[in-house]
Design a protein around this motif. Sequence first.
Motif, PDB file in Angstrom:
ATOM      1  N   THR A  77     -74.964 -60.597  15.173  1.00  0.00           N
ATOM      2  CA  THR A  77     -75.038 -59.214  14.663  1.00  0.00           C
ATOM      3  C   THR A  77     -74.583 -59.183  13.225  1.00  0.00           C
ATOM      4  O   THR A  77     -74.015 -60.137  12.696  1.00  0.00           O
ATOM      5  N   GLU A  78     -74.791 -58.012  12.615  1.00  0.00           N
ATOM      6  CA  GLU A  78     -74.376 -57.845  11.216  1.00  0.00           C
ATOM      7  C   GLU A  78     -72.881 -58.033  11.057  1.00  0.00           C
ATOM      8  O   GLU A  78     -72.403 -58.669  10.136  1.00  0.00           O
ATOM      9  N   ALA A  79     -72.099 -57.411  11.985  1.00  0.00           N
ATOM     10  CA  ALA A  79     -70.629 -57.491  11.881  1.00  0.00           C
ATOM     11  C   ALA A  79     -70.160 -58.909  12.006  1.00  0.00           C
ATOM     12  O   ALA A  79     -69.281 -59.372  11.289  1.00  0.00           O
ATOM     13  N   GLU A  80     -70.823 -59.675  12.980  1.00  0.00           N
ATOM     14  CA  GLU A  80     -70.409 -61.061  13.178  1.00  0.00           C
ATOM     15  C   GLU A  80     -70.744 -61.896  11.962  1.00  0.00           C
ATOM     16  O   GLU A  80     -69.970 -62.725  11.518  1.00  0.00           O
ATOM     17  N   GLU A  81     -72.008 -61.692  11.398  1.00  0.00           N
ATOM     18  CA  GLU A  81     -72.380 -62.455  10.222  1.00  0.00           C
ATOM     19  C   GLU A  81     -71.461 -62.174   9.050  1.00  0.00           C
ATOM     20  O   GLU A  81     -71.060 -63.056   8.319  1.00  0.00           O
ATOM     21  N   ALA A  82     -71.117 -60.876   8.873  1.00  0.00           N
ATOM     22  CA  ALA A  82     -70.221 -60.535   7.756  1.00  0.00           C
ATOM     23  C   ALA A  82     -68.877 -61.185   7.941  1.00  0.00           C
ATOM     24  O   ALA A  82     -68.252 -61.657   7.012  1.00  0.00           O
ATOM     25  N   SER A  83     -68.396 -61.220   9.206  1.00  0.00           N
ATOM     26  CA  SER A  83     -67.085 -61.817   9.490  1.00  0.00           C
ATOM     27  C   SER A  83     -67.099 -63.292   9.215  1.00  0.00           C
ATOM     28  O   SER A  83     -66.192 -63.845   8.609  1.00  0.00           O
ATOM     29  N   VAL A  84     -68.203 -63.959   9.672  1.00  0.00           N
ATOM     30  CA  VAL A  84     -68.274 -65.404   9.484  1.00  0.00           C
ATOM     31  C   VAL A  84     -68.429 -65.725   8.018  1.00  0.00           C
ATOM     32  O   VAL A  84     -67.798 -66.617   7.474  1.00  0.00           O
ATOM     33  N   GLU A  85     -69.270 -64.972   7.299  1.00  0.00           N
ATOM     34  CA  GLU A  85     -69.526 -65.271   5.899  1.00  0.00           C
ATOM     35  C   GLU A  85     -68.298 -65.054   5.035  1.00  0.00           C
ATOM     36  O   GLU A  85     -68.107 -65.695   4.039  1.00  0.00           O
ATOM     37  N   SER A  86     -67.408 -64.093   5.440  1.00  0.00           N
ATOM     38  CA  SER A  86     -66.195 -63.851   4.656  1.00  0.00           C
ATOM     39  C   SER A  86     -65.246 -65.015   4.732  1.00  0.00           C
ATOM     40  O   SER A  86     -64.371 -65.150   3.906  1.00  0.00           O
ATOM     41  N   VAL A  87     -65.427 -65.885   5.774  1.00  0.00           N
ATOM     42  CA  VAL A  87     -64.525 -67.027   5.915  1.00  0.00           C
ATOM     43  C   VAL A  87     -65.135 -68.271   5.302  1.00  0.00           C
ATOM     44  O   VAL A  87     -64.535 -68.969   4.522  1.00  0.00           O
ATOM     45  N   SER A  88     -66.388 -68.562   5.683  1.00  0.00           N
ATOM     46  CA  SER A  88     -67.047 -69.770   5.168  1.00  0.00           C
ATOM     47  C   SER A  88     -68.550 -69.551   5.137  1.00  0.00           C
ATOM     48  O   SER A  88     -69.079 -68.657   5.793  1.00  0.00           O
ATOM     49  N   GLU A  89     -69.222 -70.361   4.392  1.00  0.00           N
ATOM     50  CA  GLU A  89     -70.682 -70.216   4.251  1.00  0.00           C
ATOM     51  C   GLU A  89     -71.358 -70.689   5.528  1.00  0.00           C
ATOM     52  O   GLU A  89     -71.065 -71.774   6.029  1.00  0.00           O
ATOM     53  N   PRO A  90     -72.207 -69.867   6.110  1.00  0.00           N
ATOM     54  CA  PRO A  90     -72.851 -70.267   7.369  1.00  0.00           C
ATOM     55  C   PRO A  90     -73.863 -71.383   7.130  1.00  0.00           C
ATOM     56  O   PRO A  90     -74.401 -71.576   6.055  1.00  0.00           O
ATOM     57  N   GLY A 158     -69.292 -60.668  -1.528  1.00  0.00           N
ATOM     58  CA  GLY A 158     -68.161 -60.935  -0.628  1.00  0.00           C
ATOM     59  C   GLY A 158     -66.990 -61.533  -1.369  1.00  0.00           C
ATOM     60  O   GLY A 158     -65.824 -61.170  -1.152  1.00  0.00           O
ATOM     61  N   ILE A 159     -67.364 -62.498  -2.271  1.00  0.00           N
ATOM     62  CA  ILE A 159     -66.285 -63.126  -3.043  1.00  0.00           C
ATOM     63  C   ILE A 159     -65.579 -62.103  -3.920  1.00  0.00           C
ATOM     64  O   ILE A 159     -64.343 -62.069  -4.023  1.00  0.00           O
ATOM     65  N   VAL A 160     -66.400 -61.247  -4.549  1.00  0.00           N
ATOM     66  CA  VAL A 160     -65.806 -60.202  -5.401  1.00  0.00           C
ATOM     67  C   VAL A 160     -64.905 -59.288  -4.590  1.00  0.00           C
ATOM     68  O   VAL A 160     -63.802 -58.917  -4.999  1.00  0.00           O
ATOM     69  N   VAL A 161     -65.422 -58.921  -3.393  1.00  0.00           N
ATOM     70  CA  VAL A 161     -64.628 -58.026  -2.526  1.00  0.00           C
ATOM     71  C   VAL A 161     -63.323 -58.688  -2.124  1.00  0.00           C
ATOM     72  O   VAL A 161     -62.245 -58.101  -2.173  1.00  0.00           O
ATOM     73  N   ILE A 162     -63.490 -59.979  -1.713  1.00  0.00           N
ATOM     74  CA  ILE A 162     -62.275 -60.696  -1.305  1.00  0.00           C
ATOM     75  C   ILE A 162     -61.301 -60.822  -2.470  1.00  0.00           C
ATOM     76  O   ILE A 162     -60.093 -60.618  -2.328  1.00  0.00           O
ATOM     77  N   ALA A 163     -61.869 -61.167  -3.659  1.00  0.00           N
ATOM     78  CA  ALA A 163     -60.996 -61.274  -4.836  1.00  0.00           C
ATOM     79  C   ALA A 163     -60.317 -59.948  -5.133  1.00  0.00           C
ATOM     80  O   ALA A 163     -59.129 -59.894  -5.461  1.00  0.00           O
ATOM     81  N   ALA A 164     -61.129 -58.863  -4.991  1.00  0.00           N
ATOM     82  CA  ALA A 164     -60.551 -57.540  -5.238  1.00  0.00           C
ATOM     83  C   ALA A 164     -59.435 -57.238  -4.246  1.00  0.00           C
ATOM     84  O   ALA A 164     -58.383 -56.685  -4.594  1.00  0.00           O
ATOM     85  N   LEU A 165     -59.708 -57.630  -2.966  1.00  0.00           N
ATOM     86  CA  LEU A 165     -58.673 -57.409  -1.949  1.00  0.00           C
ATOM     87  C   LEU A 165     -57.422 -58.228  -2.247  1.00  0.00           C
ATOM     88  O   LEU A 165     -56.293 -57.759  -2.097  1.00  0.00           O
TER      89      LEU A 165
END
Length: 515
Positions: A77-90, A158-165
């Motif tokens: 799902t979208e949520a799962e893909e977003a979760s996985v991608e925020s950790v590592s590249e699928p 995602g990287i920008v978001v993570i960096a912003a976070l």
Amino acid sequence: MEKGKKCPNCGYVSTKNEEYCPNCDRFEPTFEDFTKELTSENVVERPVEVPVDEPTIEKESETPVAIEPEIVEEQPTEAEEASVESVSEPVDEPVAVEPTEPQIEKFAAKEVIPEDPYAVKTDPVSSESVVPKKESAPSSFKESEPTVPKKNYNKLIGIVVIAALVIGGSIFGFTKYQAKKEADQIAAVKKEAALLENDLNKLYFNEEKVFLSETFTEDSLQDLESQIAEFKEAKYVTELKPVVADLRNRGDLLLSVNNLFKEPLIKGDKLVEGSVLKQAEATVPKGIDKPADKFEELINKGLKVASDQVAANKKAKELMAKVYGEEAKKEATRAQYDEAKAAVKTLKDSSLQQDYDTKLAKVDTLIVAEEKKEAQRKADEKAAAIAQAEASLAAQPQVPQTTTPPVASTSNNGQWTYRTGIALPNESTGTTYGDWSWGEGIQAKVINECLKRGYIIEGGYELRQRIIINGEAYYDLFATSTQSSLLKGRSDSELPIYLVTINAKTGWFKGEGPN
């Protein structure tokens, strides 16, 4: 011939009625329609990361072969893909396209092999090399702009978001840390101020803050004053200043008294008995005219104790000077000694008192020696007077013995006439005959007492037998001179003058006047 949809981002071909591409992280709203005969060669799994155009696929044997549809792996799902991608590249995996029933009849089973869409191919008819053309980008994109893989773009976001976070979290954490640090600093300052205030309060005797502590010293106050002076928080320094000022004022008053003494006179709310001045004649400050509280009243009492000791020390010093200079004075009298002795006895300083007592002992020794000499001289004089009196008595003619009591005599051409003296108890039973002897030392004792009282002077008296009553002889004493203090102003024509009657055994005597 079937119609299908192709994702312009990743190249995924769909024969289903799918609204979004299952391989992309961010779905495009629509697919671009195209018409092409689907063969087994153009059903190719595409890597998710590389967008490519669909190359021409050669037809296989026309003999239809029934194949089982491949199982398509369930897409996240979208949520799962977003979760996985925020950790590592699928990891991209090829996606198998499930053919429709007509397609199953046309295609023979074959392993699906990905091909490079950009590889140069040879046309089997013309034997010419054919370079596949890239498919145009959707109309929504400008031709001059290169197509950016959507997934990489999403990763960047995602990287920008993570960096912003991370940055935001760091800023928030730093801000929170700074706030906590400032709060800790404020708490530390408050605690230090509270400790200083508590130490100041300990310098008072009790919570009333009137008297000072029994252990109060100048050093203890100065130490706290230095700490407060170095304290950087002006607010708390301002609050502590009145307390410091009050302690300084009371401390100065207390020390003005206690510094006069070897041991502190004032401790807490009381005066200590036995406190002694450091200097015998110290300079005592003036007392407080109008005491504001009990502490100032105690200060005045302490100053009075100091003044009294100074006065006592001065008086003893002056009186000692009369009896003792560099050494004991020979002219010192017993009266002077006694006065100095009494003054020294009042001194609070035991060492000074002991020094004076040592000197007074020497004075006393000298005075005692002089007193013994004087006593011996007087004794010699008395003995001489008694001897003279006895000789005079022995030389007197005996009085005729009669039954009539003797009377006072007057001279008439050498003849004695008598008149009655004082009346004696049981005088009517007395006699003029018997033992006229004196008791041991009685005559000298009576004569000395009469001399001392001024009744007679040496050689200016005589004794006459009067009567014997119950075995005790009585004599009458007559003055033969008017030079005594008693008879001054009397005429010599009155001589001899009757004075007293004496019991020769007991020493009792009495005259017409009060004894």
